[in-house]
Design a protein around this motif. Structure first.
Motif, short mmCIF file in Angstrom:
data_model
loop_
_atom_site.label_atom_id
_atom_site.label_comp_id
_atom_site.label_asym_id
_atom_site.label_seq_id
_atom_site.Cartn_x
_atom_site.Cartn_y
_atom_site.Cartn_z
N ALA A 44 0.83 -1.21 0.00
CA ALA A 44 0.00 0.00 0.00
C ALA A 44 0.86 1.26 0.00
CB ALA A 44 -0.95 -0.01 1.19
N ASP A 45 2.02 1.19 0.64
CA ASP A 45 2.90 2.36 0.67
C ASP A 45 3.40 2.74 -0.72
OD1 ASP A 45 2.66 2.76 3.36
OD2 ASP A 45 4.53 1.73 3.89
N LEU A 46 3.56 1.75 -1.58
CA LEU A 46 3.98 2.06 -2.96
C LEU A 46 2.87 2.79 -3.69
CD1 LEU A 46 5.75 2.04 -5.41
CD2 LEU A 46 5.23 -0.39 -5.76
N TRP A 47 1.63 2.35 -3.51
CA TRP A 47 0.52 3.07 -4.14
C TRP A 47 0.40 4.49 -3.58
CZ3 TRP A 47 -0.19 0.89 -8.34
CH2 TRP A 47 -0.37 -0.49 -8.50
N GLN A 58 -7.55 -6.76 2.71
CA GLN A 58 -6.74 -6.33 1.56
C GLN A 58 -7.53 -5.37 0.68
OE1 GLN A 58 -5.90 -10.47 0.36
NE2 GLN A 58 -3.72 -9.96 0.54
N VAL A 59 -8.82 -5.62 0.50
CA VAL A 59 -9.66 -4.69 -0.26
C VAL A 59 -9.65 -3.32 0.40
CG1 VAL A 59 -11.98 -4.22 -1.13
CG2 VAL A 59 -11.13 -6.57 -1.07
N ILE A 60 -9.79 -3.31 1.71
CA ILE A 60 -9.81 -2.04 2.44
C ILE A 60 -8.48 -1.33 2.32
CG2 ILE A 60 -10.02 -1.04 4.74
CD1 ILE A 60 -12.05 -3.31 5.36
N GLU A 61 -7.37 -2.07 2.41
CA GLU A 61 -6.05 -1.46 2.24
C GLU A 61 -5.91 -0.80 0.87
OE1 GLU A 61 -3.06 -4.38 2.93
OE2 GLU A 61 -3.19 -4.27 5.11
N VAL A 62 -6.37 -1.48 -0.18
CA VAL A 62 -6.30 -0.91 -1.52
C VAL A 62 -7.18 0.33 -1.62
CG1 VAL A 62 -6.89 -1.33 -3.96
CG2 VAL A 62 -5.67 -3.09 -2.64
N ALA A 63 -8.40 0.23 -1.10
CA ALA A 63 -9.32 1.36 -1.17
C ALA A 63 -8.75 2.58 -0.47
CB ALA A 63 -10.67 0.98 -0.56
N GLU A 64 -8.02 2.36 0.63
CA GLU A 64 -7.49 3.47 1.41
C GLU A 64 -6.11 3.92 0.96
OE1 GLU A 64 -7.78 2.08 5.43
OE2 GLU A 64 -9.93 2.51 5.56
N ILE A 110 -6.91 8.46 -13.37
CA ILE A 110 -7.62 7.64 -12.39
C ILE A 110 -6.91 6.30 -12.25
CG2 ILE A 110 -9.83 8.75 -12.91
CD1 ILE A 110 -10.65 6.07 -14.25
N PHE A 111 -7.11 5.69 -11.07
CA PHE A 111 -6.49 4.40 -10.75
C PHE A 111 -7.58 3.44 -10.28
CE2 PHE A 111 -2.94 7.20 -10.79
CZ PHE A 111 -1.83 6.43 -11.05
N LEU A 112 -7.61 2.28 -10.92
CA LEU A 112 -8.57 1.23 -10.58
C LEU A 112 -7.77 0.05 -10.01
CD1 LEU A 112 -11.35 -0.13 -12.98
CD2 LEU A 112 -10.18 -1.56 -11.34
N GLY A 113 -8.04 -0.30 -8.76
CA GLY A 113 -7.33 -1.40 -8.12
C GLY A 113 -8.08 -2.70 -8.29
N GLU A 114 -7.43 -3.67 -8.94
CA GLU A 114 -8.05 -4.99 -9.12
C GLU A 114 -7.92 -5.75 -7.81
OE1 GLU A 114 -8.34 -8.87 -9.26
OE2 GLU A 114 -6.36 -8.55 -10.14
N THR A 115 -9.05 -6.11 -7.21
CA THR A 115 -9.06 -6.70 -5.86
C THR A 115 -9.85 -8.00 -5.80
OG1 THR A 115 -10.95 -5.26 -5.33
CG2 THR A 115 -8.76 -4.49 -4.67
N LEU A 116 -10.04 -8.67 -6.92
CA LEU A 116 -10.86 -9.87 -6.94
C LEU A 116 -10.13 -11.03 -6.25
CD1 LEU A 116 -12.18 -9.63 -10.60
CD2 LEU A 116 -13.41 -9.07 -8.49
#
Length: 433
Positions: free
Chosen positions: A189-192, A219-225, A207-213
């Motif tokens: 997450a720090d890299l993002w 992990q979804v929450i980490e990507v969203a945040e 815009i950035f779309l994180g693939e979280t499937l």
């Protein structure tokens, strides 16, 4: 919070040369999509997989020369850059933007980066490159054509992170404005948090779309945040009954807008799953569009293509005769979606229990509380059913309710609403307060 997007996935291997992509742009625009998403277009490693990228600045020859000629790809870099600029410009002329797939948690096993920057990679105890992998049931499956990048602990982390930043900025400079980040949860997450704001400093409309499937909820929450504008949504696999999707909706709905799809490059074609039932295809798209802030289809969905995309073997010869054409129906749904805030946002769903579970319905409110929808659907492939919604005005919180469905609109919506739902039909009732 960012409003939803409507994305057309033009799978590049199914179309070929970049000039041929542009030939599809008018009909994509006519379906009211506002983004065109392309899977990886860079030069692949020995496996030929789209997701095994050997060089991030060289192009797959099919998109530049129209041929599978892998000799001397460096000769075609300028031509590829110019073509990609042209693609972005032509999309922009039609009110659409281009989104590209990026993969930064691994490279092809035979990428020159492994020799130039050996410290950028995760190593096995014997010093060899580590293959990434995943659990398949109880078995660990390694992807032998890939080498895992050490984004978290590389001894040369700053130069590695700057390499990724320069790559994003480079493609923005060619006109790309969106990035679908493959397996975003495998990247720290720090890299993002390092990459996304720095790209947006130079290109605020990116815009950035994180693939979280398939990842865990945390992990979804980490990507969203971590700064992503959008995350993936698992609506595709929901049977409209089980609790798991509603639980996910409660967990993620207000953290980041989500995007769903009836099929993608990793799944079976929806027409194959439904034996070519176009009513079900329209219903699946409509419900995804109304439930989730953002929606996507893969090229061929509108024509009922049945052959699953393959990240190695797909080529333009896989183009299929149309089983049907639902382009006009998708255009209507997209036009409605673009008109109302409540259809461009994720929020909690209140499920309506109708006809002993044979019909499906839900209510959803806009985030500002000013709009509300009730959506009613008949998921059966055969048989018309009468749906009744007593006390509709109480559910909506107002008597000013209108039918905004793409077809068969009711001229007047009454408090005790009643309608004959045909197989696959989706009814959308709307109120503003």
């Amino acid at each position: 919070m960012k409003k939803g997007i409507r994305v057309y996935n033009l799978y590049p291997k199914l179309v070929g040369h970049m000039d041929k992509w542009i030939e599809h742009f008018d009909r994509i625009q006519a379906m009211n999509f506002d983004w065109i998403y392309i899977n990886p277009i860079n030069y692949p490693g020995f496996s030929g997989s789209d997701y095994a990228i050997k060089d991030h600045y060289l192009y797959h020859p099919l998109y530049v020369t129209g041929k599978y000629d892998f000799q001397h790809p460096e000769k075609h870099v300028k031509q590829g850059n110019d073509l990609l600029k042209k693609v972005c410009k032509e999309a922009g002329a039609r009110g659409m933007k281009l989104m590209m797939d990026v993969v930064i948690n691994h490279t092809a096993f035979d990428s020159p980066l492994a020799q130039k920057h050996p410290q950028w990679y995760v190593r096995n105890p014997d010093g060899s490159l580590r293959h990434p992998g995943a659990m398949d049931g109880n078995n660990w499956v390694e992807w032998k054509d890939l080498a895992q990048i050490d984004n978290a602990h590389s001894s040369d982390r700053q130069n590695l992170w700057n390499y990724w930043l320069e790559m994003f900025v480079f493609y923005c400079s060619l006109g790309v404005r969106g990035f679908r980040c493959d397996a975003a949860y495998h990247v720290p997450a720090d890299l993002w948090r390092f990459l996304i704001p720095r790209v947006k400093e130079q290109f605020p409309d990116a815009i950035f779309l994180g693939e979280t499937l398939g990842c865990q909820p945390y992990q979804v929450i980490e990507v969203a945040e971590a700064g992503f504008d959008f995350i993936s949504n698992s609506f595709k696999w929901w049977n409209l009954r089980d609790e798991w999707f509603l639980e996910q909706n409660r967990q993620y709905a207000r953290r980041a807008p989500s995007i769903t799809f009836p099929e993608n490059h990793d799944t079976l074609r929806y027409a194959h799953e439904t034996n070519g039932n176009q009513r079900m295809a329209i219903m699946k798209y409509a419900l995804g569009a109304y439930i989730c802030s953002s929606i996507s289809i893969t090229i061929g969905f509108e024509f009922g293509f049945r052959r699953q995309i393959h990240v190695v073997h797909t080529d333009p010869s896989w183009w299929e005769p149309a089983l049907y054409d639902i382009s006009s129906e998708l255009a209507k749904i997209n036009a409605i979606k673009a008109q109302y805030d409540v259809l461009q946002e994720d929020n909690y769903l209140d499920i309506l229990h109708l006809n002993d579970g044979r019909l499906f319905g839900f209510a959803k409110e806009s985030l500002n509380g000013k709009e509300k929808i009730v959506v009613l659907a008949n998921p059966e492939t055969h048989g018309t059913h009468t749906v009744r919604v007593p006390n509709l005005f109480y559910i909506m919180g107002t008597t000013r309710v209108e039918d905004i469905s793409p077809n068969r609109k009711a001229k007047h919506v009454t408090d005790n609403f009643e309608h004959q739902l045909e197989p696959g039909e989706v009814k959308v009732l709307y109120a503003t307060r």
